[in-house]
Design a protein around this motif. Structure first.
Motif, short mmCIF file in Angstrom:
data_model
loop_
_atom_site.label_atom_id
_atom_site.label_comp_id
_atom_site.label_asym_id
_atom_site.label_seq_id
_atom_site.Cartn_x
_atom_site.Cartn_y
_atom_site.Cartn_z
N THR A 193 28.23 55.30 56.75
CA THR A 193 27.17 54.81 56.07
C THR A 193 26.99 54.88 55.00
O THR A 193 25.87 54.73 54.32
CB THR A 193 26.23 56.36 56.64
OG1 THR A 193 26.77 57.71 55.92
CG2 THR A 193 26.14 56.66 57.84
N ARG A 194 27.96 55.09 53.74
CA ARG A 194 28.38 54.87 52.69
C ARG A 194 27.78 53.28 51.86
O ARG A 194 28.00 53.28 50.88
CB ARG A 194 28.82 55.28 52.19
CG ARG A 194 29.28 57.20 52.02
CD ARG A 194 28.56 58.04 51.13
NE ARG A 194 29.96 57.33 49.71
CZ ARG A 194 29.28 56.81 48.74
NH1 ARG A 194 27.71 56.38 49.20
NH2 ARG A 194 29.86 56.37 47.71
N PHE A 195 28.43 52.43 52.61
CA PHE A 195 27.89 50.89 52.69
C PHE A 195 26.30 50.58 52.47
O PHE A 195 26.27 49.90 51.92
CB PHE A 195 28.54 50.36 54.52
CG PHE A 195 29.53 50.23 54.12
CD1 PHE A 195 30.70 49.25 53.43
CD2 PHE A 195 30.29 50.72 54.40
CE1 PHE A 195 31.87 48.66 52.99
CE2 PHE A 195 31.96 50.58 55.47
CZ PHE A 195 32.57 49.92 54.38
N SER A 196 25.90 52.04 52.85
CA SER A 196 24.01 51.52 52.38
C SER A 196 23.80 51.90 50.93
O SER A 196 23.03 52.55 50.49
CB SER A 196 23.09 52.71 53.07
OG SER A 196 21.60 52.29 52.92
N ASP A 197 24.05 50.63 50.20
CA ASP A 197 23.69 50.62 48.77
C ASP A 197 23.66 49.00 48.60
O ASP A 197 24.47 48.57 48.87
CB ASP A 197 25.05 50.78 47.93
CG ASP A 197 25.31 50.60 46.79
OD1 ASP A 197 25.10 51.71 45.49
OD2 ASP A 197 26.05 49.98 46.11
N GLY A 198 22.94 48.86 47.25
CA GLY A 198 22.19 47.83 46.77
C GLY A 198 23.49 46.77 45.87
O GLY A 198 23.86 45.26 46.62
N TYR A 199 24.51 47.02 45.53
CA TYR A 199 25.70 46.45 45.40
C TYR A 199 26.55 45.99 46.71
O TYR A 199 26.99 44.65 46.21
CB TYR A 199 26.47 47.15 43.60
CG TYR A 199 25.57 47.47 43.24
CD1 TYR A 199 25.81 46.25 42.06
CD2 TYR A 199 24.73 48.17 42.88
CE1 TYR A 199 25.12 46.37 40.54
CE2 TYR A 199 24.09 48.68 41.61
CZ TYR A 199 24.15 47.32 40.21
OH TYR A 199 23.52 47.85 39.35
N ARG A 200 27.18 47.05 47.18
CA ARG A 200 27.91 46.46 48.24
C ARG A 200 26.40 45.47 48.69
O ARG A 200 27.69 44.68 50.23
CB ARG A 200 27.87 47.91 48.88
CG ARG A 200 29.14 49.06 48.65
CD ARG A 200 29.31 50.47 49.17
NE ARG A 200 29.16 51.24 48.11
CZ ARG A 200 29.18 52.35 47.54
NH1 ARG A 200 28.63 53.10 48.09
NH2 ARG A 200 30.21 53.00 46.73
N TYR A 201 25.58 45.83 49.60
CA TYR A 201 25.13 45.20 49.97
C TYR A 201 24.91 43.64 49.06
O TYR A 201 24.87 42.11 49.97
CB TYR A 201 23.79 45.21 50.79
CG TYR A 201 23.33 46.51 51.42
CD1 TYR A 201 24.41 47.37 52.30
CD2 TYR A 201 22.00 46.39 51.95
CE1 TYR A 201 23.87 47.78 52.86
CE2 TYR A 201 21.54 47.39 52.80
CZ TYR A 201 22.67 47.82 53.64
OH TYR A 201 22.25 48.66 54.50
N GLY A 202 25.31 43.93 48.02
CA GLY A 202 25.53 42.02 47.36
C GLY A 202 24.34 41.44 46.88
O GLY A 202 23.90 40.83 46.64
N LEU A 203 23.14 42.32 46.78
CA LEU A 203 21.54 42.46 46.08
C LEU A 203 21.43 41.68 44.34
O LEU A 203 20.80 41.85 43.93
CB LEU A 203 20.63 43.48 46.69
CG LEU A 203 21.03 43.95 48.35
CD1 LEU A 203 19.70 45.00 48.15
CD2 LEU A 203 20.48 42.72 48.85
#
Lengths: 434, 434
Positions: free
Chosen positions: B364-374
């Motif tokens: 669940t910790r992948f939920s993040d703008g940087y990890r998403y590549g935003l």
């Protein structure tokens, strides 16, 4: 059933509806359509009873006309359902796809918002329209219509629910609210209702906006402007001004204030006055306007007024800066237009006026979902977030992020053992398990 | 200056900023960056004064750490500004283009939302981050930081304003609010402020959401779930559960409730218990959980609790239906994950859980703008409209419709003299006068 219970029921059903395939939702729309056709007699009888009661209550002729639901209206709403069936499914569209790492892909996928609260005055055909939009988009629906149309709305809602559920829609996906008290309860349900769509008078919409913390899609006012620049062509200016004001006066995209550049005032105001006199429109002008043509005086209040009828306020502005400032100060962020031959002026105007719809050399009356070619219109929004201007089915959609991994944990990336690729990829629906 | 006057000033300046080219906004970002670098000494001195006062006020060590703004923080925020400069201009993108008729073209064009109110607790680096995001996107900004960082915030805000304006940003595009009373006034300005972005504790965000009719982008709670299906791999289950819970416990995307399929409970719970014991996490289970492993009893309240620390609640569910129902009932619509080898189960889960982020076989910790590549993160939203999940610059954008005509009036189409073509077209920016 309390409104909260109804909302819980709709929310549960919406989870299923939101997961339904496009073909299943179309099947339910066909069921809805057939039920309406089969139940035509019931609808017309209910509507006659509403009309009789409204006549006894001395409802005005225009309101009676809006209340009427006859064979013609039925044909219209069924044509609307057919058009919706023909549109692609707005849900399940991959809006973004990115490979974060080998075996770790991210998809942004369109989905329905959830539970919509629709509150409208009078017109029972709006009930059919919004129910079919909700079903097509996979949203659950709480509906409240005008009390004078209660019998018609009941007949329509029950046929729609039965017909759609018989054709596969999850039971309970829509519910009708019948009393004013129920609307009060609905406005409180910010934990269950995701969006409110009010349709009716300005005061009605403003009331909803002020009395709920649920987001509202719509507009209260439509104070639309037309600015005639120094170089504006006379024939085009008169034609666009008259069409914007008079083509249909009772609507939100009709012109309410005309701004005329100082350098064009003596050239354009006389022919404008002549045309508006012929169209039966009363003019109210600023002092400079009145030094050119003989019209009543406009007050500060006029600049803030949506007449929705045969009155137009006119102000002479010293340049495009003053025109833009006037619109941003007094406008409602709906639709504003400029007439000029100069693309630079048009560009300046469209970049700086803070409205949903900015037009160059055409009538403000074009601001409409059908004219825009949106396929279906949910409403016109003056919101600054989510959806702006005429809103199609997209306005009832949001998205989910879907991540498909193969055991990845964040610690591997935080510790530097692995790093992200962040490559945009093309994706088939099956890649996102759609 | 009252908050209303500040907001009017920001709104006026934003009209100009919103019309600025991407290169002009980047120039202003460079000016902002250089001013921060030049003014480093002033910032550090102000920060030292804040830290001294906070130490005297016995602020806790973690809060002192968040308050600190030193050379490292300055380098970080400047790297953030550089990254933003490298991103394409989010404004002026043609999102839709349609020929309505010959010489009558419609364009949907991205533009900034308008005036953003940003209210945050403690961390002064958030001020620089949000100011640069606002400038890049063309939005005006009203900022209020934590009172314990007042001197640092003042130094940062004044350098940012001076540096950006000296490099071409319109004067007044951002303003700092300093008192709690001013925040109260800000929350009332629904006619001038288009969006609020609060950053801070759950209670703080909930307070903002409850006390303003301005739309809020953000999230109060992050009650995230992981569901281990009947067939879930043991090693993957333990690895993802532990990472989701422990990789960083104080954040919104950390795991709070673990759901274990009944058919896998006796197989998975013992190794999970062992791993969480080793990680120092207290477990609280439902009755069925406690019949397998010896843990404290979870109460109804546990399912609704965001621990943000070393406690995890565990519930055994009879199947995926019960898992989905539990999450939709108790979750906060943030991030929920499933571990299974069965794509059909994963698909079922992602279609029916009503949350922003649905993950299959990853933490669940992948939920993040940087990890998403935003590229940049504005925040994480649990809203159901506008923007959902991790939000990049797009979340600060909306669109305008631009129509470019050559004298067209609606009466010609209403009367049938002309009809619409409604052809999607490809368009250059110059076609839309951009």
């Amino acid at each position: 059933m309390s409104v909260r219970e109804k909302a819980l029921m709709v929310k549960d059903a919406q989870i299923l509806l939101g997961a339904a395939k496009g073909s299943a939702k179309n099947d339910a729309l066909v069921g809805m359509k057939q039920a309406l056709r089969k139940g035509a007699k019931t609808i017309f009888e209910a509507n006659r009873a509403d009309l009789d009661a409204a006549t006894q209550d001395n409802l005005s002729a225009p309101l009676l006309k809006r209340l009427k639901f006859d064979e013609t209206k039925l044909d219209q709403v069924i044509a609307g359902i057919d058009a919706l069936i023909g549109l692609p499914d707005p849900a399940g569209k991959i809006l973004e796809a990115r490979k974060l790492d080998e075996g770790l892909n991210l998809y942004r996928v369109s989905c329905p918002i959830g539970v919509i609260g629709m509150i409208f005055e009078s017109r029972p055909d709006a009930l059919v329209q919004i129910a079919s939009l909700a079903l097509k988009s996979g949203n659950g629906l709480l509906l409240k219509g005008g009390s004078e149309a209660l019998r018609t709305n009941r007949a329509l809602a029950s046929l729609i629910a039965e017909g759609s559920v018989a054709s596969g829609a999850p039971k309970g996906w829509m519910a009708l609210l019948e009393s004013r008290e129920e609307v009060g309860e609905l406005l409180e349900l910010d934990d269950l209702v995701d969006l409110l769509i009010p349709r009716g008078s300005n005061d009605f919409v403003r009331h909803i906006m002020k009395n709920s913390s649920i987001p509202v899609l719509g507009h209260a006012d439509g104070i639309c402007h037309l600015y005639l620049a120094e170089d504006a062509d006379e024939v085009m200016s008169v034609s666009i001004a008259v069409d914007s004001k008079t083509q249909y006066m009772a609507v939100c995209n009709a012109l309410e204030t005309l701004l005329v550049d100082e350098a064009a005032a003596s050239r354009l105001l006389p022919p404008l006055q002549k045309a508006f006199q012929a169209a039966g429109v009363e003019l109210r002008g600023c002092d400079t306007t009145r030094s050119v043509i003989d019209v009543a005086a406009a007050t500060e209040e006029d600049w803030r007024t949506e007449y929705l009828g045969p009155i137009l306020s006119i102000r002479v502005v010293k340049d495009i800066h003053e025109a833009v400032a006037h619109i941003n100060r007094y406008g409602s962020g709906h639709t504003d237009a400029i007439v000029t031959n100069d693309p630079a002026k048009a560009s300046f105007f469209m970049a700086r006026v803070d409205s949903a719809d900015l037009f160059w050399n055409c009538s403000t009356r074009f601001s409409d979902g059908y004219r825009y070619g949106l396929g279906a219109e949910v409403g016109i929004s003056t919101n600054k977030i989510h959806a702006r201007g005429p809103v199609g089915l997209e306005g009832l959609m949001i998205y989910k992020w879907r991540m498909i991994g193969s055991g990845q944990i964040v610690d591997d990336y935080a510790s530097g053992r692995r790093s992200f690729l962040h490559q945009d990829i093309s994706a088939d629906p099956s890649d996102a398990l759609l």
